[in-house]
Design an enzyme around this catalytic site. Structure first.
Site, PDB file in Angstrom:
ATOM      1  N   TRP A  51      -4.836   0.937  10.676  1.00 24.83           N
ATOM      2  CA  TRP A  51      -5.080   1.013   9.240  1.00 24.83           C
ATOM      3  C   TRP A  51      -4.953  -0.370   8.606  1.00 24.83           C
ATOM      4  O   TRP A  51      -5.644  -0.678   7.629  1.00 24.83           O
ATOM      5  CB  TRP A  51      -4.103   1.994   8.591  1.00 24.83           C
ATOM      6  CG  TRP A  51      -4.329   2.137   7.126  1.00 24.83           C
ATOM      7  CD1 TRP A  51      -3.474   1.805   6.122  1.00 24.83           C
ATOM      8  CD2 TRP A  51      -5.526   2.616   6.463  1.00 24.83           C
ATOM      9  NE1 TRP A  51      -4.048   2.045   4.897  1.00 24.83           N
ATOM     10  CE2 TRP A  51      -5.304   2.543   5.076  1.00 24.83           C
ATOM     11  CE3 TRP A  51      -6.744   3.101   6.931  1.00 24.83           C
ATOM     12  CZ2 TRP A  51      -6.255   2.936   4.145  1.00 24.83           C
ATOM     13  CZ3 TRP A  51      -7.703   3.488   6.004  1.00 24.83           C
ATOM     14  CH2 TRP A  51      -7.462   3.403   4.629  1.00 24.83           C
ATOM     15  N   TYR A  80       0.835  -1.205   0.000  1.00 21.82           N
ATOM     16  CA  TYR A  80       0.000   0.000   0.000  1.00 21.82           C
ATOM     17  C   TYR A  80       0.871   1.257   0.000  1.00 21.82           C
ATOM     18  O   TYR A  80       0.638   2.195  -0.768  1.00 21.82           O
ATOM     19  CB  TYR A  80      -0.917  -0.028   1.222  1.00 21.82           C
ATOM     20  CG  TYR A  80      -1.720   1.232   1.450  1.00 21.82           C
ATOM     21  CD1 TYR A  80      -2.726   1.615   0.574  1.00 21.82           C
ATOM     22  CD2 TYR A  80      -1.461   2.034   2.563  1.00 21.82           C
ATOM     23  CE1 TYR A  80      -3.464   2.769   0.793  1.00 21.82           C
ATOM     24  CE2 TYR A  80      -2.192   3.189   2.789  1.00 21.82           C
ATOM     25  CZ  TYR A  80      -3.198   3.551   1.905  1.00 21.82           C
ATOM     26  OH  TYR A  80      -3.920   4.707   2.127  1.00 21.82           O
ATOM     27  N   GLU A 121     -11.184   6.209   5.979  1.00 26.86           N
ATOM     28  CA  GLU A 121     -10.511   6.945   7.055  1.00 26.86           C
ATOM     29  C   GLU A 121     -11.442   7.073   8.259  1.00 26.86           C
ATOM     30  O   GLU A 121     -11.003   6.987   9.410  1.00 26.86           O
ATOM     31  CB  GLU A 121     -10.063   8.322   6.572  1.00 26.86           C
ATOM     32  CG  GLU A 121      -8.933   8.315   5.552  1.00 26.86           C
ATOM     33  CD  GLU A 121      -7.598   7.870   6.120  1.00 26.86           C
ATOM     34  OE1 GLU A 121      -7.469   7.737   7.352  1.00 26.86           O
ATOM     35  OE2 GLU A 121      -6.675   7.634   5.317  1.00 26.86           O
TER      36      GLU A 121
END
Length: 203
Positions: free
Chosen positions: A62, A32, A54
């Site tokens: 995350w 990522y 988010e």
């Protein structure tokens, strides 16, 4: 892989490339970081997806959200704001029973509300253009992880303005993370191989 540099916090991977520690251990996070994080997102659907993820990340890692991303995309119909804006009680029940996503009622409600607010921004150029209008004149140039800020005057202003437009779960820290992820600012460490990769900011 080397231990984190005591001065910068960067980690040199087996490929010889420097990354922040958060992007160095987990292969999914490394991919990522190397291929997506910090690259410009300029389309409505892409920005709505990032905004939504988010918000779901708030209070979680995350990595958790990234692993669930395919399931989120399926559950929220690829984050098409027109489709999500029409979600009803049956969709809410479906989402709350879907163990493959984060089953948080407030965050799900926020995603639906934010889809409707996204449609409302189309008369003002659209969600992506609106968020990009808060791009600062300069970007941070962190040399250490300790120098990476968690919010900025622009993220504070963006959060306030979005809330005034009907968005929720859009606090200053969350909006700063969104600006980092979508290339609006560049918080790659100066020594990172990804510094300047967005093309928006020089190295």
């Amino acid at each position: 892989m080397t231990p984190p540099d005591k001065d910068t916090g960067a980690v040199i991977g087996e490929d010889g490339l420097a990354r922040p520690e958060w992007a160095s251990r987990d292969p999914l996070l490394r991919e990522y970081y190397d291929t997506e994080w910090g690259l410009p997102v300029v389309d409505e659907q892409g920005m709505f997806e990032r905004l939504s993820l988010e918000a779901f990340q708030s209070g979680l890692s995350w990595a958790t959200i990234l692993r669930k991303r395919p399931a989120f995309r399926a559950a929220f119909r690829d984050f098409d704001p027109e489709v999500v804006a029409d979600f009803d009680d049956r969709d809410m029940a479906r989402l709350l029973s879907d163990a493959s996503i984060v089953r948080n009622r407030r965050k799900i409600n926020a995603t639906i509300a934010n889809a409707r607010a996204t449609l409302g921004l189309r008369d003002s150029g659209g969600l992506a253009e609106f968020i990009w209008s808060f791009q600062p004149e300069t970007t941070p140039e962190p040399r250490t992880m300790g120098e990476v800020p968690s919010q900025s005057p622009e993220s504070v202003a963006l959060a306030k303005t979005l809330r005034n437009r009907g968005f929720t779960f859009v606090g200053p820290t969350t909006m700063f993370a969104l600006m980092e992820a979508t290339g609006i600012i560049d918080t790659h460490l100066v020594g990172s191989h990804r510094r300047g990769s967005s093309g928006v900011w020089s190295r």
